[in-house]
Design an enzyme around this catalytic site. Structure first.
Site, PDB file in Angstrom:
ATOM      1  N   SER A   1      -2.197   4.981  -3.803  1.00 21.68           N
ATOM      2  CA  SER A   1      -3.401   5.583  -4.380  1.00 21.68           C
ATOM      3  C   SER A   1      -3.299   7.097  -4.424  1.00 21.68           C
ATOM      4  O   SER A   1      -3.874   7.744  -5.306  1.00 21.68           O
ATOM      5  CB  SER A   1      -4.642   5.186  -3.572  1.00 21.68           C
ATOM      6  OG  SER A   1      -4.925   3.817  -3.709  1.00 21.68           O
TER       7      SER A   1
ATOM      8  N   THR B   1      -6.984   2.159  -1.813  1.00 26.04           N
ATOM      9  CA  THR B   1      -8.056   3.144  -1.709  1.00 26.04           C
ATOM     10  C   THR B   1      -8.608   3.545  -3.072  1.00 26.04           C
ATOM     11  O   THR B   1      -9.813   3.798  -3.212  1.00 26.04           O
ATOM     12  CB  THR B   1      -7.552   4.385  -0.957  1.00 26.04           C
ATOM     13  OG1 THR B   1      -7.133   3.993   0.356  1.00 26.04           O
ATOM     14  CG2 THR B   1      -8.637   5.445  -0.833  1.00 26.04           C
TER      15      THR B   1
ATOM     16  N   ASN C   1       1.819  -0.755  -3.901  1.00 30.45           N
ATOM     17  CA  ASN C   1       0.569  -1.163  -3.257  1.00 30.45           C
ATOM     18  C   ASN C   1      -0.522  -0.128  -3.492  1.00 30.45           C
ATOM     19  O   ASN C   1      -0.318   1.065  -3.237  1.00 30.45           O
ATOM     20  CB  ASN C   1       0.770  -1.313  -1.747  1.00 30.45           C
ATOM     21  CG  ASN C   1       1.533  -2.564  -1.376  1.00 30.45           C
ATOM     22  OD1 ASN C   1       2.216  -3.157  -2.201  1.00 30.45           O
ATOM     23  ND2 ASN C   1       1.417  -2.967  -0.131  1.00 30.45           N
TER      24      ASN C   1
ATOM     25  N   ASP D   1      -1.361  -9.154   3.624  1.00 28.29           N
ATOM     26  CA  ASP D   1      -0.783  -7.830   3.820  1.00 28.29           C
ATOM     27  C   ASP D   1      -1.013  -7.273   5.219  1.00 28.29           C
ATOM     28  O   ASP D   1      -2.047  -7.531   5.840  1.00 28.29           O
ATOM     29  CB  ASP D   1      -1.371  -6.872   2.778  1.00 28.29           C
ATOM     30  CG  ASP D   1      -0.541  -5.619   2.591  1.00 28.29           C
ATOM     31  OD1 ASP D   1       0.700  -5.716   2.604  1.00 28.29           O
ATOM     32  OD2 ASP D   1      -1.136  -4.543   2.413  1.00 28.29           O
ATOM     33  N   HIS D   2      -0.064  -6.480   5.684  1.00 28.72           N
ATOM     34  CA  HIS D   2      -0.149  -5.740   6.953  1.00 28.72           C
ATOM     35  C   HIS D   2      -0.605  -6.635   8.111  1.00 28.72           C
ATOM     36  O   HIS D   2      -1.581  -6.333   8.806  1.00 28.72           O
ATOM     37  CB  HIS D   2      -1.085  -4.535   6.811  1.00 28.72           C
ATOM     38  CG  HIS D   2      -0.397  -3.338   6.223  1.00 28.72           C
ATOM     39  ND1 HIS D   2       0.549  -2.617   6.907  1.00 28.72           N
ATOM     40  CD2 HIS D   2      -0.522  -2.765   5.005  1.00 28.72           C
ATOM     41  CE1 HIS D   2       0.984  -1.625   6.134  1.00 28.72           C
ATOM     42  NE2 HIS D   2       0.359  -1.701   4.966  1.00 28.72           N
TER      43      HIS D   2
ATOM     44  N   HIS E   1      -1.283   5.910   3.498  1.00 31.78           N
ATOM     45  CA  HIS E   1      -2.458   5.085   3.240  1.00 31.78           C
ATOM     46  C   HIS E   1      -3.732   5.939   3.229  1.00 31.78           C
ATOM     47  O   HIS E   1      -3.796   6.989   3.850  1.00 31.78           O
ATOM     48  CB  HIS E   1      -2.607   4.013   4.323  1.00 31.78           C
ATOM     49  CG  HIS E   1      -1.497   3.018   4.348  1.00 31.78           C
ATOM     50  ND1 HIS E   1      -0.480   3.057   5.274  1.00 31.78           N
ATOM     51  CD2 HIS E   1      -1.231   1.946   3.558  1.00 31.78           C
ATOM     52  CE1 HIS E   1       0.357   2.046   5.074  1.00 31.78           C
ATOM     53  NE2 HIS E   1      -0.082   1.354   4.032  1.00 31.78           N
TER      54      HIS E   1
ATOM     55  N   HIS F   1       4.017   1.725  -0.210  1.00 29.83           N
ATOM     56  CA  HIS F   1       2.635   1.628   0.265  1.00 29.83           C
ATOM     57  C   HIS F   1       1.930   2.968   0.070  1.00 29.83           C
ATOM     58  O   HIS F   1       2.557   3.997  -0.123  1.00 29.83           O
ATOM     59  CB  HIS F   1       2.611   1.252   1.745  1.00 29.83           C
ATOM     60  CG  HIS F   1       2.990  -0.165   2.025  1.00 29.83           C
ATOM     61  ND1 HIS F   1       2.518  -0.859   3.112  1.00 29.83           N
ATOM     62  CD2 HIS F   1       3.779  -1.038   1.352  1.00 29.83           C
ATOM     63  CE1 HIS F   1       3.008  -2.086   3.115  1.00 29.83           C
ATOM     64  NE2 HIS F   1       3.782  -2.217   2.052  1.00 29.83           N
ATOM     65  N   GLY F   2       0.603   2.944   0.138  1.00 30.51           N
ATOM     66  CA  GLY F   2      -0.162   4.185   0.044  1.00 30.51           C
ATOM     67  C   GLY F   2      -0.087   4.835  -1.325  1.00 30.51           C
ATOM     68  O   GLY F   2      -0.126   6.062  -1.447  1.00 30.51           O
TER      69      GLY F   2
END
Length: 295
Positions: A214, A236, A233, A84-85, A183, A211-212
């Site tokens: 959480s 955290t 995704n 990832d990333h 994120h 993404h991000g």
């Protein structure tokens, strides 16, 4: 069972109008917890190791990737391994040899034309080796301690017309879109732009990734899946669960020195968090909440 392919899990989820959860792995305890939680929920899952996690492990992706792959092969549900990333071309070129079936190549911070050129080159290299490729257009923000982008900042949201041209120019297999998440959020207060997500889903004929996640509440996650997100995704939230459980364990037993005790508590907390998130994505009504550590 053998490692699943990320592309297959995402394609199946997209065809069934649902999303597959992808959780970040930093330690072996993360991988074990993610698999335990997925088995509890009875759903496939993606283990993803980020470039930042590789840096934590002295820049060597192999040991953690192979440990995660071994755990995945003993799982009772399909598990895929994703890198990832990735910003580094050198790291990208290690992906196939470390057991990854997919990679997220992240050139989102570059100017548009440079992003296209770098991503197209990465896709050509990866596809020749059978790797599925995700990219990002727009900026989700919040990585490496940076502040999340303002909702109206230039480049903070993914433009549907630009996204269509980007996908055609690069040949990516999936696109992470910026629609309001960030994120590294520890509070679940993000509000997504579902209108924009709908326009992106109409404009693009490939899986979309959030993404991000959480920091995104349950109802927002469910609506995002309904709106076209096929891969979610989460990172955290696991770290928050693990750290809270470790702190609680050591507060209760400040003389503890055996890491198996507090790491076990952390692993259990992460497993519960994984099961709860997967339940949300599968349509369960139970909310994702912080879990007390099991002792």
């Amino acid at each position: 069972m053998p490692l699943a392919a990320t592309g297959d899990l995402v394609a199946t989820a997209a065809a069934e109008y649902r999303a597959v959860a992808a959780f970040n792995v930093i330690t072996l305890e993360h991988a074990e917890a993610i698999i335990e939680g997925a088995e509890r929920a009875g759903s496939p899952v993606i283990l993803q190791i980020s470039e930042n996690a590789v840096k934590f492990h002295h820049g060597r992706p192999g040991p953690l990737a192979r440990a995660a792959a071994e755990a995945a092969q003993q799982a009772g549900v399909p598990v895929a391994l994703h890198l990832d990333h990735v910003h580094s071309t050198a790291l990208l070129h290690q992906a196939a040899d470390c057991g990854f079936s997919s990679v997220m190549f992240d050139a989102s911070r570059l100017p548009y034309e440079e992003n296209v050129a770098a991503t197209r080159s990465a896709v050509l290299w990866a596809h020749r080796r059978g790797l599925w490729v995700e990219a990002e257009l727009g900026q989700v923000g919040g990585k490496n301690g940076e502040e999340p982008l303002d909702a109206h900042a230039p480049g903070a949201r993914t433009d549907p017309d630009e996204a269509r041209a980007y996908v055609e120019a690069t040949g990516v297999d999936a696109l992470a879109v910026a629609v309001g998440s960030s994120h590294a959020m520890t509070a679940r207060t993000a509000r997504l732009d579902h209108g924009l997500l709908g326009r992106l889903s109409e404009a693009l004929d490939l899986p979309l990734v959030l993404h991000g996640s959480s920091g995104v509440p349950d109802a927002e996650l469910r609506q995002a899946v309904t709106g076209g997100i096929s891969k979610i995704n989460i990172g955290t939230a696991l770290n928050t669960a693990m750290t809270s459980a470790v702190r609680a364990h050591l507060a209760e037993d400040p003389r503890a020195v055996d890491p198996r005790g507090y790491l076990g508590s952390g692993r259990t907390a992460m497993s519960r968090t994984v099961a709860a998130f997967v339940g949300v994505l599968e349509g369960a009504v139970a909310p994702v909440v912080a879990q007390a550590p099991a002792r």
